[in-house]
Design an enzyme around this catalytic site. Structure first.
Site, PDB file in Angstrom:
ATOM      1  N   MET A  15       0.848  -1.199   0.000  1.00 30.56           N
ATOM      2  CA  MET A  15       0.000   0.000   0.000  1.00 30.56           C
ATOM      3  C   MET A  15       0.881   1.244   0.000  1.00 30.56           C
ATOM      4  O   MET A  15       1.695   1.440   0.909  1.00 30.56           O
ATOM      5  CB  MET A  15      -0.937  -0.009   1.220  1.00 30.56           C
ATOM      6  CG  MET A  15      -1.992  -1.105   1.157  1.00 30.56           C
ATOM      7  SD  MET A  15      -3.053  -1.200   2.629  1.00 30.56           S
ATOM      8  CE  MET A  15      -1.991  -2.113   3.756  1.00 30.56           C
ATOM      9  N   MET A  16       0.716   2.046  -1.049  1.00 27.00           N
ATOM     10  CA  MET A  16       1.539   3.237  -1.210  1.00 27.00           C
ATOM     11  C   MET A  16       1.386   4.166  -0.011  1.00 27.00           C
ATOM     12  O   MET A  16       0.276   4.418   0.460  1.00 27.00           O
ATOM     13  CB  MET A  16       1.151   3.982  -2.496  1.00 27.00           C
ATOM     14  CG  MET A  16       1.472   3.224  -3.773  1.00 27.00           C
ATOM     15  SD  MET A  16       3.239   2.970  -4.007  1.00 27.00           S
ATOM     16  CE  MET A  16       3.765   4.656  -4.333  1.00 27.00           C
ATOM     17  N   GLN A  67       7.787  -5.256  -4.072  1.00 33.72           N
ATOM     18  CA  GLN A  67       6.927  -5.040  -5.227  1.00 33.72           C
ATOM     19  C   GLN A  67       7.527  -3.973  -6.132  1.00 33.72           C
ATOM     20  O   GLN A  67       7.839  -2.861  -5.686  1.00 33.72           O
ATOM     21  CB  GLN A  67       5.507  -4.620  -4.855  1.00 33.72           C
ATOM     22  CG  GLN A  67       4.615  -4.589  -6.110  1.00 33.72           C
ATOM     23  CD  GLN A  67       3.205  -4.107  -5.856  1.00 33.72           C
ATOM     24  OE1 GLN A  67       3.001  -2.950  -5.538  1.00 33.72           O
ATOM     25  NE2 GLN A  67       2.230  -5.002  -6.034  1.00 33.72           N
ATOM     26  N   CYS A  97      -2.237  -1.546  -9.987  1.00 28.76           N
ATOM     27  CA  CYS A  97      -2.458  -0.206  -9.460  1.00 28.76           C
ATOM     28  C   CYS A  97      -3.082   0.693 -10.524  1.00 28.76           C
ATOM     29  O   CYS A  97      -2.582   0.774 -11.647  1.00 28.76           O
ATOM     30  CB  CYS A  97      -1.135   0.401  -8.978  1.00 28.76           C
ATOM     31  SG  CYS A  97      -1.321   2.045  -8.261  1.00 28.76           S
ATOM     32  N   LYS A 136       0.849  -9.333  -9.300  1.00 23.57           N
ATOM     33  CA  LYS A 136      -0.397  -8.900  -8.671  1.00 23.57           C
ATOM     34  C   LYS A 136      -1.186  -8.140  -9.725  1.00 23.57           C
ATOM     35  O   LYS A 136      -0.683  -7.192 -10.332  1.00 23.57           O
ATOM     36  CB  LYS A 136      -0.130  -8.002  -7.463  1.00 23.57           C
ATOM     37  CG  LYS A 136      -1.399  -7.645  -6.668  1.00 23.57           C
ATOM     38  CD  LYS A 136      -1.033  -6.937  -5.356  1.00 23.57           C
ATOM     39  CE  LYS A 136      -2.278  -6.740  -4.486  1.00 23.57           C
ATOM     40  NZ  LYS A 136      -3.198  -5.725  -5.008  1.00 23.57           N
ATOM     41  N   HIS A 168      -6.502  -9.069  -7.369  1.00 24.04           N
ATOM     42  CA  HIS A 168      -7.429  -8.132  -6.728  1.00 24.04           C
ATOM     43  C   HIS A 168      -8.760  -8.302  -7.448  1.00 24.04           C
ATOM     44  O   HIS A 168      -8.872  -8.027  -8.638  1.00 24.04           O
ATOM     45  CB  HIS A 168      -6.915  -6.701  -6.866  1.00 24.04           C
ATOM     46  CG  HIS A 168      -7.717  -5.688  -6.114  1.00 24.04           C
ATOM     47  ND1 HIS A 168      -7.167  -4.558  -5.562  1.00 24.04           N
ATOM     48  CD2 HIS A 168      -9.039  -5.627  -5.813  1.00 24.04           C
ATOM     49  CE1 HIS A 168      -8.116  -3.859  -4.958  1.00 24.04           C
ATOM     50  NE2 HIS A 168      -9.260  -4.493  -5.110  1.00 24.04           N
ATOM     51  N   ASN A 208      -7.133 -10.869  -3.263  1.00 16.24           N
ATOM     52  CA  ASN A 208      -7.063  -9.586  -2.587  1.00 16.24           C
ATOM     53  C   ASN A 208      -8.356  -8.830  -2.899  1.00 16.24           C
ATOM     54  O   ASN A 208      -8.949  -9.002  -3.952  1.00 16.24           O
ATOM     55  CB  ASN A 208      -5.844  -8.814  -3.093  1.00 16.24           C
ATOM     56  CG  ASN A 208      -5.726  -7.403  -2.553  1.00 16.24           C
ATOM     57  OD1 ASN A 208      -5.400  -6.474  -3.284  1.00 16.24           O
ATOM     58  ND2 ASN A 208      -5.992  -7.212  -1.274  1.00 16.24           N
ATOM     59  N   GLY A 210     -11.533  -6.589  -0.481  1.00 13.21           N
ATOM     60  CA  GLY A 210     -12.757  -6.755   0.288  1.00 13.21           C
ATOM     61  C   GLY A 210     -12.648  -7.669   1.487  1.00 13.21           C
ATOM     62  O   GLY A 210     -13.649  -7.923   2.161  1.00 13.21           O
ATOM     63  N   ARG A 232      -6.384  -2.578   3.535  1.00 14.76           N
ATOM     64  CA  ARG A 232      -6.636  -1.465   4.451  1.00 14.76           C
ATOM     65  C   ARG A 232      -7.032  -1.897   5.850  1.00 14.76           C
ATOM     66  O   ARG A 232      -6.699  -1.240   6.834  1.00 14.76           O
ATOM     67  CB  ARG A 232      -7.702  -0.552   3.850  1.00 14.76           C
ATOM     68  CG  ARG A 232      -7.205   0.278   2.677  1.00 14.76           C
ATOM     69  CD  ARG A 232      -8.356   0.916   1.926  1.00 14.76           C
ATOM     70  NE  ARG A 232      -9.142  -0.078   1.217  1.00 14.76           N
ATOM     71  CZ  ARG A 232     -10.380   0.117   0.773  1.00 14.76           C
ATOM     72  NH1 ARG A 232     -10.991   1.263   1.017  1.00 14.76           N
ATOM     73  NH2 ARG A 232     -11.022  -0.822   0.120  1.00 14.76           N
TER      74      ARG A 232
END
Length: 328
Positions: A15-16, A67, A97, A136, A168, A208, A210, A232
């Site tokens: 996560m950036m 990554q 992304c 990913k 994702h 990935n 939810g 998150r």
């Protein structure tokens, strides 16, 4: 020999601006087994930028994956070669992304439109490391039909020698949605990812998107997936998602959140001794007591005091006192 798929039963998403080395060390204090990922680092940054600042990490973070972002096979190969001495456990190519800055660089989710280029990138990366190279991705982009695009993408990268794919389970809309909206608005399709595992049983398929609880992760693993990646929720409520996660490997490691803070103190002191600031670490710890007595006081102290000159271990202990007092 242990099944390597077991390493990814649970992982924390890249996560950036969040999953930097301090965040990863903090997460490792709660789980010994979950796979941790760096923020996406672009290949040009590694080739031309400050390598130690971009690539250094604590040995305690293992297992940890790097990554990379990029779309030029030679440049990705160079970045992988440069990073090899750091000893990451995996090198992952970002094909998911949706942000503007990755589109302008022709990498991230837009790469799903050019699976043959992705395959070339992966082959180039594999030639420069002994670590597994993984991908990913999303289930598709824009008006793609995921039922057609995703299996074709998987087949292409598998032919390139990649056996581990993290999906994702949302489309990426490259026009009209912000990166934040892309994490929330496109509907989830967990069933499609499950079908991909059934269609490609020989591959390691992780999901990935939810997933917010360990119970969800267990349910998805029980349906046949090799791994589940939490994003998150692991950042905003780390205790609920990471403490107890090692039970997924039948390991009994579930430290109390108060003990996690105490375990962080030597790391904090070492960081401060090297000229660092407390808030660089504590900003990742704000959600540790989410939903528990004293959580608001914990956040208030750290938010107001951790960035002040001279803030250190005592500031962290003062914040912790707000929790222990509330629980008394």
């Amino acid at each position: 020999m242990p099944d390597p798929r077991q390493n990814h039963r649970l992982s924390v998403a890249p996560m950036m601006d969040w999953t930097d080395r301090h965040c990863r060390y903090f997460h490792r204090m709660m789980t010994r087994r979950a796979m941790l990922y760096t923020e996406m680092v672009t290949a040009p940054a590694i080739v031309h930028g400050p390598k130690p600042r971009l690539l250094d990490y604590s040995v305690a973070e293992h297992p940890v994956a790097l990554q990379l972002g990029g779309s030029d096979p030679a440049e990705l190969a160079a970045a992988t070669r440069i990073a090899a001495p750091w000893g990451y456990d995996e090198v992952n190519l970002n094909c998911g992304c949706p942000s503007d800055r990755v589109q302008s660089g022709c990498f991230g989710a837009v790469l799903m439109k050019t699976p043959d280029l992705v395959a070339d990138c992966l082959r180039a990366m594999q030639g420069e490391t002994d670590a597994p190279v993984t991908v990913k991705c999303r289930i598709g982009v824009d008006d793609d039909d995921p039922e057609e695009v995703l299996p074709r993408f998987i087949e292409t990268v598998a032919r390139a020698g990649v056996s581990h794919i993290i999906i994702h389970a949302r489309k990426a809309w490259l026009q009209g949605l912000s990166p934040k909206e892309n994490r929330e608005i496109p509907p989830l399709d967990h069933a499609l990812v499950l079908r991909m595992k059934q269609r490609f049983p020989e591959l390691t398929i992780c999901l990935n998107g939810g997933v917010t609880t360990l119970a969800q992760a267990r349910a998805l693993l029980a349906q046949g997936l090799d791994g589940v990646m939490i994003g998150r929720a692991a950042y905003h409520d780390p205790a609920a998602t990471l403490i107890g996660a090692d039970a997924l490997w039948d390991e009994d490691h579930a430290p109390d959140p108060v003990q996690v803070v105490l375990d962080m103190l030597p790391y904090v002191e070492a960081h401060l001794a090297q000229g660092g600031r407390l808030h660089q670490i504590s900003r990742h710890m704000l959600g540790l007591f989410h939903g528990r007595p004293g959580a608001r006081g914990w956040r208030q102290v750290l938010s107001s005091d951790a960035s002040r000159e001279g803030a250190g271990k005592d500031t962290l202990l003062h914040a912790l006192a707000r929790v222990t007092e509330a629980a008394a």
